[in-house]
Scaffold this active site. Structure first.
Site, PDB file in Angstrom:
ATOM      1  N   LYS A  25      -0.453  -4.167  -3.655  1.00  0.00           N
ATOM      2  CA  LYS A  25      -1.780  -3.607  -3.384  1.00  0.00           C
ATOM      3  C   LYS A  25      -1.826  -2.200  -3.951  1.00  0.00           C
ATOM      4  O   LYS A  25      -1.326  -1.259  -3.354  1.00  0.00           O
ATOM      5  CB  LYS A  25      -2.123  -3.583  -1.896  1.00  0.00           C
ATOM      6  CG  LYS A  25      -3.536  -3.065  -1.663  1.00  0.00           C
ATOM      7  CD  LYS A  25      -3.911  -3.085  -0.218  1.00  0.00           C
ATOM      8  CE  LYS A  25      -5.351  -2.600  -0.074  1.00  0.00           C
ATOM      9  NZ  LYS A  25      -5.496  -1.178  -0.465  1.00  0.00           N
ATOM     10  N   SER A  78       0.804  -1.212   0.000  1.00  0.00           N
ATOM     11  CA  SER A  78       0.000   0.000   0.000  1.00  0.00           C
ATOM     12  C   SER A  78       0.838   1.262   0.000  1.00  0.00           C
ATOM     13  O   SER A  78       1.580   1.526  -0.935  1.00  0.00           O
ATOM     14  CB  SER A  78      -0.963  -0.019   1.199  1.00  0.00           C
ATOM     15  OG  SER A  78      -1.963  -0.970   1.014  1.00  0.00           O
ATOM     16  N   ASP A 119      10.839   5.573  -9.462  1.00  0.00           N
ATOM     17  CA  ASP A 119      10.523   6.314 -10.684  1.00  0.00           C
ATOM     18  C   ASP A 119      11.242   7.653 -10.772  1.00  0.00           C
ATOM     19  O   ASP A 119      11.451   8.177 -11.867  1.00  0.00           O
ATOM     20  CB  ASP A 119       9.012   6.514 -10.800  1.00  0.00           C
ATOM     21  CG  ASP A 119       8.289   5.220 -11.150  1.00  0.00           C
ATOM     22  OD1 ASP A 119       8.959   4.181 -11.280  1.00  0.00           O
ATOM     23  OD2 ASP A 119       7.053   5.245 -11.300  1.00  0.00           O
TER      24      ASP A 119
END
Length: 408
Positions: A336, A311, A322
């Site tokens: 998730k 999560s 990223d």
């Protein structure tokens, strides 16, 4: 974050197109919206049409209630039957993350967000290899620590009740209780079982732990993204910088999630301006969470992950990846990548329902997929069975330090 890391226990929330309060219990991320009059919006109305509770459906429900009253071998209160009806409506989604909470259950869930509860001072998680309930953290000066309970111990029973078939949340509820009361835990260490009777006390659990390793490498463990995590994180960074930190290891291996506002605030302290995570609902409506360029921490970085990283912790990991701000070391994360909106219903109860999919800054939807590490490395304790856990005996932390040293 929804770990399942339970206490018995993109850049940041600094700029958002919509302000939402998101949170998770165990492996869930939730969105807290204080909406007045939600009970009216969710009221069950008997209609003459083909709605859920048409006259035919209403009378069938009434008949089922009468059958329970007449034939079931125990008495069932009207309130319990109503709760069962409400839960059944939400369960019709077939989504394990969507749920109706009674007032008592909702109050219990909110405890996880504040980190303030009466228990013994441990965090637990489900072990990847055999799904056993393992103690992920024993907090300093807690009743658990004083009773000799250690990280890595497996909980076998609580109060004499075997927990092997229980949900993690249900077992955690057994461990919590009123301050001053006693709870008996049966635990397994290596191949031996032992029992401890531990007196519960009011616990306020920190979510950030840190220390300076050798060669100017800071180590920061984030166990959950809760209300106060961002403040704790900033204090940790400031202290480590005063000690000469030149590189950092972020450990989210046992972090099961938490508040999205919390994780994005932490990311805002690390990353430059940009989107750290964005979400889309079924209508394609997009919500961006951004950081500004007021603060950033661009030093050699490692993030440690495991199958219990979920999560909000995956939002953290995905953003670091990223933004090309560090290397990921460990094993693939839980996967998730959906968001639950939790709506209080005005009577103390609440409904949590999956509303959005979230995406990492590059547009990666990680649900049921997880995030793969740059360096795959399973955890191994480097000491012998008589030694206590220490970061110097943790192969993943040591690998992280090795990688960072090569970049300094």
């Amino acid at each position: 974050m929804d770990i399942d890391n339970n206490k018995e226990n993109t850049p940041s929330a600094g700029k958002k197109e919509k302000k939402r309060h998101l949170f998770g219990k165990g492996f869930s991320i939730g969105l807290m919206t204080g909406i007045a009059g939600m009970s009216a919006a969710f009221a069950i109305v008997i209609s003459t049409g083909s709605g859920m509770l048409s006259p035919k459906a209403y009378f069938k429900a009434k008949r089922l209630s009468s059958i329970i009253d007449k034939y079931y071998y125990k008495n069932v209160s009207v309130s319990k039957k109503r709760d069962g009806l409400y839960k059944g409506i939400i369960e019709s989604t077939g989504d394990k993350y969507s749920e109706y909470y009674t007032p008592e259950e909702f109050s219990e869930m909110e405890i996880d967000l504040t980190g303030d509860y009466a228990g013994i001072g441990i965090a637990v998680s489900t072990r990847e290899s055999d799904k056993a309930m393992e103690i992920a953290t024993v907090y300093k000066d807690s009743p658990a620590e004083k009773s000799g309970i250690k990280k890595g111990d497996v909980i076998v029973a609580v109060g004499g009740k075997k927990i092997s078939d229980m949900k993690l949340d249900d077992a955690v509820k057994l461990i919590r209780g009123e301050p001053g009361t006693k709870v008996s835990l049966t635990l397994k260490r290596d191949s031996s079982e032992y029992t401890r009777d531990v007196v519960r006390k009011k616990i306020n659990i920190p979510t950030v732990d840190y220390k300076m390793l050798d060669d100017g490498i800071g180590y920061i463990n984030i166990s959950q993204f809760a209300d106060g995590t961002a403040d704790e994180f900033e204090k940790a960074i400031k202290d480590l910088q005063s000690q000469g930190m030149k590189a950092v290891i972020y450990d989210v291996r046992f972090n099961g999630g938490g508040l999205v506002e919390s994780v994005t605030k932490v990311l805002d302290d690390i990353l430059p301006a940009g989107t750290v995570v964005y979400m889309k609902d079924k209508y394609g409506r997009k919500t961006d969470f951004k950081s500004d360029d007021k603060k950033s921490l661009h030093i050699p970085t490692v993030v440690l992950t495991s199958g219990n990283t979920a999560s909000a912790a995956e939002i953290f990991t995905g953003a670091i990846r990223d933004f090309h701000y560090g290397k990921i070391i460990g094993t693939k994360t839980f996967g998730k990548g959906i968001v639950q909106t939790t709506m209080p219903l005005g009577d103390g109860s609440a409904v949590k329902i999956t509303t959005d999919t979230y995406y990492t800054p590059s547009g990666d939807a990680i649900h049921k997929k997880g995030i793969k590490p740059d360096i795959k490395l399973k955890y191994k304790f480097l000491g012998n069975k008589d030694q206590d856990y220490d970061v110097t005996l943790d192969n993943q932390i040591q690998k992280g330090a090795e990688v960072l040293k090569s970049e300094l």
